[in-house]
Design a protein around this motif. Structure first.
Motif, PDB file in Angstrom:
ATOM      1  N   LEU A   1     -11.546  18.649   8.646  1.00 18.06           N
ATOM      2  CA  LEU A   1     -10.652  17.663   9.000  1.00 18.06           C
ATOM      3  C   LEU A   1      -9.050  17.945   9.051  1.00 18.06           C
ATOM      4  CD1 LEU A   1     -10.298  14.490  10.322  1.00 18.06           C
ATOM      5  CD2 LEU A   1     -10.443  13.818   7.852  1.00 18.06           C
ATOM      6  N   SER A   2      -8.293  17.948   9.958  1.00 21.76           N
ATOM      7  CA  SER A   2      -6.910  18.412   9.924  1.00 21.76           C
ATOM      8  C   SER A   2      -6.057  17.483   9.418  1.00 21.76           C
ATOM      9  CB  SER A   2      -6.484  18.725  11.477  1.00 21.76           C
ATOM     10  OG  SER A   2      -6.243  17.490  12.219  1.00 21.76           O
ATOM     11  N   TYR A   3      -4.989  17.944   8.714  1.00 22.49           N
ATOM     12  CA  TYR A   3      -4.096  16.841   8.096  1.00 22.49           C
ATOM     13  C   TYR A   3      -3.656  15.844   8.945  1.00 22.49           C
ATOM     14  CZ  TYR A   3      -0.238  15.177   5.420  1.00 22.49           C
ATOM     15  OH  TYR A   3       0.717  14.228   4.934  1.00 22.49           O
ATOM     16  N   PRO A   4      -3.212  16.302  10.192  1.00 21.01           N
ATOM     17  CA  PRO A   4      -2.539  15.196  11.001  1.00 21.01           C
ATOM     18  C   PRO A   4      -3.504  14.187  11.628  1.00 21.01           C
ATOM     19  CG  PRO A   4      -1.859  17.255  11.554  1.00 21.01           C
ATOM     20  CD  PRO A   4      -2.816  17.684  10.694  1.00 21.01           C
ATOM     21  N   ARG A   5      -4.852  14.710  11.756  1.00 24.07           N
ATOM     22  CA  ARG A   5      -5.736  13.666  12.227  1.00 24.07           C
ATOM     23  C   ARG A   5      -6.107  12.784  11.008  1.00 24.07           C
ATOM     24  NH1 ARG A   5      -7.389   9.838  14.555  1.00 24.07           N
ATOM     25  NH2 ARG A   5      -9.543   9.477  14.779  1.00 24.07           N
ATOM     26  N   PHE A   6      -6.274  13.141   9.942  1.00 22.49           N
ATOM     27  CA  PHE A   6      -6.488  12.449   8.628  1.00 22.49           C
ATOM     28  C   PHE A   6      -5.336  11.448   8.531  1.00 22.49           C
ATOM     29  CE2 PHE A   6      -5.246  11.212   4.250  1.00 22.49           C
ATOM     30  CZ  PHE A   6      -6.581  10.960   3.662  1.00 22.49           C
ATOM     31  N   CYS A   7      -4.088  11.858   8.865  1.00 19.76           N
ATOM     32  CA  CYS A   7      -2.854  10.749   8.766  1.00 19.76           C
ATOM     33  C   CYS A   7      -3.103   9.645   9.802  1.00 19.76           C
ATOM     34  CB  CYS A   7      -1.459  11.720   8.843  1.00 19.76           C
ATOM     35  SG  CYS A   7      -1.159  12.582   7.546  1.00 19.76           S
ATOM     36  N   GLU A   8      -3.568  10.122  11.045  1.00 18.74           N
ATOM     37  CA  GLU A   8      -3.677   8.995  11.856  1.00 18.74           C
ATOM     38  C   GLU A   8      -4.781   8.045  11.591  1.00 18.74           C
ATOM     39  OE1 GLU A   8      -2.863  12.255  15.590  1.00 18.74           O
ATOM     40  OE2 GLU A   8      -4.911  11.398  15.328  1.00 18.74           O
ATOM     41  N   ILE A   9      -6.025   8.482  10.931  1.00 14.25           N
ATOM     42  CA  ILE A   9      -6.901   7.564  10.715  1.00 14.25           C
ATOM     43  C   ILE A   9      -6.264   6.640   9.565  1.00 14.25           C
ATOM     44  CG2 ILE A   9      -9.125   7.504   9.433  1.00 14.25           C
ATOM     45  CD1 ILE A   9      -9.679  10.451  10.471  1.00 14.25           C
ATOM     46  N   ILE A  10      -5.667   7.284   8.635  1.00 18.35           N
ATOM     47  CA  ILE A  10      -5.087   6.441   7.437  1.00 18.35           C
ATOM     48  C   ILE A  10      -3.994   5.337   7.936  1.00 18.35           C
ATOM     49  CG2 ILE A  10      -3.801   6.243   5.445  1.00 18.35           C
ATOM     50  CD1 ILE A  10      -6.667   7.156   4.960  1.00 18.35           C
ATOM     51  N   ASP A  11      -3.268   5.719   9.129  1.00 14.57           N
ATOM     52  CA  ASP A  11      -2.292   4.902   9.538  1.00 14.57           C
ATOM     53  C   ASP A  11      -2.913   3.683  10.106  1.00 14.57           C
ATOM     54  OD1 ASP A  11      -0.498   6.379   8.785  1.00 14.57           O
ATOM     55  OD2 ASP A  11       0.002   7.332  10.617  1.00 14.57           O
ATOM     56  N   GLU A  12      -4.208   3.977  10.837  1.00 13.57           N
ATOM     57  CA  GLU A  12      -4.756   2.792  11.612  1.00 13.57           C
ATOM     58  C   GLU A  12      -5.558   1.977  10.743  1.00 13.57           C
ATOM     59  OE1 GLU A  12      -8.155   1.904  15.088  1.00 13.57           O
ATOM     60  OE2 GLU A  12      -7.450   4.042  14.648  1.00 13.57           O
ATOM     61  N   LEU A  13      -6.079   2.502   9.513  1.00 11.42           N
ATOM     62  CA  LEU A  13      -6.991   1.432   8.655  1.00 11.42           C
ATOM     63  C   LEU A  13      -5.972   0.981   7.482  1.00 11.42           C
ATOM     64  CD1 LEU A  13     -10.088   3.853   8.003  1.00 11.42           C
ATOM     65  CD2 LEU A  13      -9.696   1.851   9.372  1.00 11.42           C
ATOM     66  N   SER A  14      -4.946   1.654   7.031  1.00  5.79           N
ATOM     67  CA  SER A  14      -3.971   1.235   5.854  1.00  5.79           C
ATOM     68  C   SER A  14      -3.860  -0.075   5.479  1.00  5.79           C
ATOM     69  CB  SER A  14      -3.020   2.219   5.711  1.00  5.79           C
ATOM     70  OG  SER A  14      -2.007   2.066   6.862  1.00  5.79           O
ATOM     71  N   PRO A  15      -3.490  -0.870   6.742  1.00  5.21           N
ATOM     72  CA  PRO A  15      -2.899  -2.303   6.645  1.00  5.21           C
ATOM     73  C   PRO A  15      -4.221  -3.176   6.142  1.00  5.21           C
ATOM     74  CG  PRO A  15      -2.194  -1.581   8.562  1.00  5.21           C
ATOM     75  CD  PRO A  15      -3.413  -0.654   8.219  1.00  5.21           C
ATOM     76  N   TYR A  16      -5.259  -2.920   6.140  1.00  7.75           N
ATOM     77  CA  TYR A  16      -6.584  -3.548   5.612  1.00  7.75           C
ATOM     78  C   TYR A  16      -7.477  -2.574   4.576  1.00  7.75           C
ATOM     79  CZ  TYR A  16      -5.310  -5.089  10.111  1.00  7.75           C
ATOM     80  OH  TYR A  16      -4.692  -5.821  11.430  1.00  7.75           O
ATOM     81  N   LEU A  17      -7.393  -1.381   4.719  1.00 11.26           N
ATOM     82  CA  LEU A  17      -8.237  -0.530   3.685  1.00 11.26           C
ATOM     83  C   LEU A  17      -7.744  -0.607   2.066  1.00 11.26           C
ATOM     84  CD1 LEU A  17     -10.502   1.567   4.092  1.00 11.26           C
ATOM     85  CD2 LEU A  17      -9.036   3.373   3.957  1.00 11.26           C
ATOM     86  N   MET A  18      -8.861  -0.823   1.351  1.00 14.82           N
ATOM     87  CA  MET A  18      -8.284  -0.789   0.008  1.00 14.82           C
ATOM     88  C   MET A  18      -9.098   0.423  -1.007  1.00 14.82           C
ATOM     89  SD  MET A  18      -8.630  -4.770  -1.060  1.00 14.82           S
ATOM     90  CE  MET A  18      -7.349  -5.915  -0.146  1.00 14.82           C
TER      91      MET A  18
END
Length: 407
Positions: free
Chosen positions: A65-82
């Motif tokens: 998994l590429s680092y930029p793609r990982f960041c995109e996933i985390i950005d979408e989930l982070s307001p809710y992900l614990m």
């Protein structure tokens, strides 16, 4: 005084939505994942005989998994992900950007957890950066007390190298005055190492582990020819323990509160899906997570698992899901013939109690403003475990009153 939790209000409200969806067993959901399994790489340097990667089943594409793609996933989930489980079928720390990824997620306030074999050359700089990354929990695969007992299962691993790496991490935790990552040794018990549990516990304490537990082991299929056997002591057998208290829950919480993202972008319904053709979708930058978790396969899976499936069977000899289960992708999903029905499906029993416990600890240390924030967060969750908390307070007050009377 410690700071109030980093999670925003909407993340606690998201837990309430998850709990309601689970209680009502809805086909569609309106919450985001609370827990995510994001695997950085499907590669591994060991050949463990109860692991599809170690056995080279070629059940998944070998990629990272590429680092930029990982960041995109985390950005979408982070307001809710614990919770982020930064591993699944591969060795996560082999990824060249693993520490950057951990740091990026932890900076968002996400509790990051890893399971690693630690059987690779680790520089002092890498060990220091790992400690400073914000990683909260590190599970280490060390199922032996010497090279011979360790390598029977962790094939291709170097016992002394693992021990050295654990010592390095423990050393830098002390030097940097860090409590994390919590170092956990879950000692998987087989027939060949069941007599070494006490010695293993002593070793764990000596080299710097924070936690040692005796864990059940998954055994390869009988026809795999691995010569790995379960413990003769039935109290240490996962299969006997599971079947002793095996019950089918009325639904699977993986389908409501978790997401599994594989290195190639495919999405699995849970962490136990070995074969890629059992996955539910492909997650791209242009596809919203809510649309994925409400697609045809997810809806079908929830419709299947929200009822007690009396026809399901637990396949005792299938290791970690070795057997490829044939399904018609146009009308069926893997959940209908789940090889490990609901064994891994207890997200609700892991996430909510842990979050409540964290809020309780934060509440004790917080200032008045922090206490008000934490109380509001708890109420937004729907006040889970309220009876248990009130009972604890009641018993504590009784204890104080007895001390006063006896004093």
């Amino acid at each position: 005084m410690t700071e109030s939790p980093k999670f925003p209000f909407r993340s606690y409200l998201n837990i309430l939505k998850f709990r309601l969806a689970m209680a009502l067993r809805t086909s569609r959901i309106f919450n985001y994942p609370i827990l995510a399994v994001i695997e950085p790489t499907s590669a591994c340097n060991l050949h463990c005989p109860a692991c599809p990667t170690g056995m080279k089943l070629d059940s998944r594409e070998k990629t990272t998994l590429s680092y930029p793609r990982f960041c995109e996933i985390i950005d979408e989930l982070s307001p809710y992900l614990m919770y982020l489980y930064f591993f699944n079928w591969g060795e996560p720390l082999l990824h060249k950007d693993s520490i950057k990824m951990i740091n990026y997620a932890s900076q968002k306030g996400i509790n990051v957890r890893i399971s690693s074999n630690l059987s690779f050359k680790m520089s002092d700089e890498f060990a220091q950066e790992l400690v400073k990354s914000g990683l909260h929990y590190l599970v280490v695969g060390l199922d032996g007390v010497d090279q011979e007992s360790y390598a029977k299962y962790r094939r291709g691993g170097d016992f002394e190298l693992v021990v050295s790496n654990v010592k390095k991490i423990a050393k830098y935790k002390k030097q940097l005055n860090k409590e994390t990552p919590l170092l956990h040794l879950p000692y998987h018990v087989f027939k060949h190492n069941e007599d070494t549990v006490a010695e293993a516990q002593k070793l764990a304490e000596t080299i710097g582990f924070d936690l040692f537990t005796v864990d059940y082991s998954y055994i390869p299929p009988k026809d795999a020819g691995t010569k790995i056997e379960g413990p003769s002591n039935k109290s240490l057998s996962i299969y006997d323990k599971i079947m002793e208290s095996f019950t089918f829950e009325r639904t699977c919480s993986w389908l409501y509160g978790a997401i599994v993202h594989n290195p190639n972008g495919s999405v699995s319904p849970c962490c136990g899906i070995v074969y890629e053709d059992h996955d539910f979708d492909n997650w791209s930058k242009d596809k919203h997570i809510c649309s994925i978790m409400n697609n045809t396969k997810y809806v079908l899976a929830r419709n299947i698992t929200r009822k007690t499936n009396k026809d399901a069977t637990f396949k005792l000899d299938d290791g970690m899901g070795f057997t490829h289960i044939e399904i018609d992708p146009s009308t069926e999903v893997i959940c209908k013939k789940c090889p490990t029905p609901y064994i891994w499906g207890k997200i609700k029993n892991i996430v909510t109690p842990n979050i409540v416990a964290r809020l309780q600890e934060d509440y004790k240390r917080a200032n008045l403003r922090g206490k008000a924030y934490i109380a509001l967060c708890y109420l937004l969750m729907g006040a889970p475990q309220l009876f248990h908390i009130l009972h604890e307070l009641f018993m504590k007050n009784i204890g104080k009153n007895k001390e006063i009377i006896n004093g």
